[in-house]
Design a protein around this motif. Sequence first.
Motif, PDB file in Angstrom:
ATOM      1  N   PHE A   1      -2.504  -0.244 -10.157  1.00 38.01           N
ATOM      2  CA  PHE A   1      -3.123  -0.364  -8.840  1.00 38.01           C
ATOM      3  C   PHE A   1      -4.487  -1.058  -8.903  1.00 38.01           C
TER       4      PHE A   1
ATOM      5  N   ILE B   1       0.858  -1.183   0.000  1.00 38.85           N
ATOM      6  CA  ILE B   1       0.000   0.000   0.000  1.00 38.85           C
ATOM      7  C   ILE B   1       0.893   1.231   0.000  1.00 38.85           C
TER       8      ILE B   1
ATOM      9  N   ALA C   1      -3.317   4.488  -0.785  1.00 40.52           N
ATOM     10  CA  ALA C   1      -4.152   4.923   0.334  1.00 40.52           C
ATOM     11  C   ALA C   1      -3.606   6.268   0.787  1.00 40.52           C
TER      12      ALA C   1
ATOM     13  N   PHE D   1      -5.776   2.876   5.777  1.00 43.28           N
ATOM     14  CA  PHE D   1      -5.016   1.672   5.450  1.00 43.28           C
ATOM     15  C   PHE D   1      -5.842   0.412   5.681  1.00 43.28           C
TER      16      PHE D   1
ATOM     17  N   ALA E   1      -2.182  -1.086  -3.737  1.00 42.85           N
ATOM     18  CA  ALA E   1      -3.149  -0.024  -3.469  1.00 42.85           C
ATOM     19  C   ALA E   1      -2.463   1.308  -3.224  1.00 42.85           C
TER      20      ALA E   1
ATOM     21  N   LEU F   1      -8.786  -4.790  -0.836  1.00 43.91           N
ATOM     22  CA  LEU F   1      -7.921  -5.757  -1.525  1.00 43.91           C
ATOM     23  C   LEU F   1      -8.268  -7.195  -1.167  1.00 43.91           C
TER      24      LEU F   1
ATOM     25  N   VAL G   1       3.207  -1.025   4.083  1.00 43.69           N
ATOM     26  CA  VAL G   1       2.880   0.348   3.695  1.00 43.69           C
ATOM     27  C   VAL G   1       4.170   1.114   3.401  1.00 43.69           C
TER      28      VAL G   1
ATOM     29  N   ALA H   1      -8.220   0.084   2.790  1.00 41.90           N
ATOM     30  CA  ALA H   1      -7.527  -0.361   1.577  1.00 41.90           C
ATOM     31  C   ALA H   1      -7.271  -1.866   1.615  1.00 41.90           C
ATOM     32  N   ALA H   2      -6.835  -2.369   2.772  1.00 44.37           N
ATOM     33  CA  ALA H   2      -6.601  -3.812   2.919  1.00 44.37           C
ATOM     34  C   ALA H   2      -7.898  -4.587   2.733  1.00 44.37           C
TER      35      ALA H   2
ATOM     36  N   CYS I   1       0.219  -6.966   4.857  1.00 51.96           N
ATOM     37  CA  CYS I   1       0.413  -5.754   4.059  1.00 51.96           C
ATOM     38  C   CYS I   1       1.666  -4.996   4.501  1.00 51.96           C
TER      39      CYS I   1
END
Length: 220
Positions: A129, A6, A108, A148, A106, A155, A164, A151-152, A162
């Motif tokens: 993305f 991310i 974010a 975040f 992603a 996904l 970042v 976003a996870a 993940c």
Amino acid sequence: MLRAAIFDLDGLLIDSEAIWFETECEVFGSVGIKLTPEMGASTQGFRLDEVVAHWWQYQPWEGPTRDEIAQRLGTLVAERVASRAKALPGAVDAVRFARSRVEGLAIASATSDAIIHAALQRLGIAALFDVVHSAESEARGKPDPAVFLSAARMLGIVPGDCVVFEDSVNGVIAAKAAGMRCIAVPEAAQAADPRYAIADMRLRTLEALDARAWDAVTGA
């Protein structure tokens, strides 16, 4: 094993922090608030509406409403990013490298959808993305971890799988609060901030992202 990466946007992938500060000085200066570089840095990672609310609380102004100031600020930044922002060193290669290593990729960011899409089009990496998510749809921006975590979830990958990539202290705090690994790439002027110590790794620029750095973070 890391299954998703991310990325933040401003100041990490695209050289937009100077554009933000220039525009904030212009817009807030029009209502009597003179920003210093330190003041500008203090709101990095905030959503646009949170930046406006922060400076309203610091020094309320007469005339334009907070919504009008936020709209003006967002419109100007999007226009300037689309016309003159540049990729930061190693940014495009880092995104492509991460794409080759994970199932999900992603963005974010605390910034608005309009600015995110202007930046990704400018860099020519929008198609890489799977998820593009703005914190403007969250109840709170960074350092809250919501952007975040969302976003996870989008996904379909648990936070612990993940990593970042972040440049700001607020973003690093948010990533660790989300239970994710974090690679910090601080701006040189902020690199000595001790709060970056919570990151799993610090890189001087994204040019330093390679297989060795990736394996060190993943524990491979």
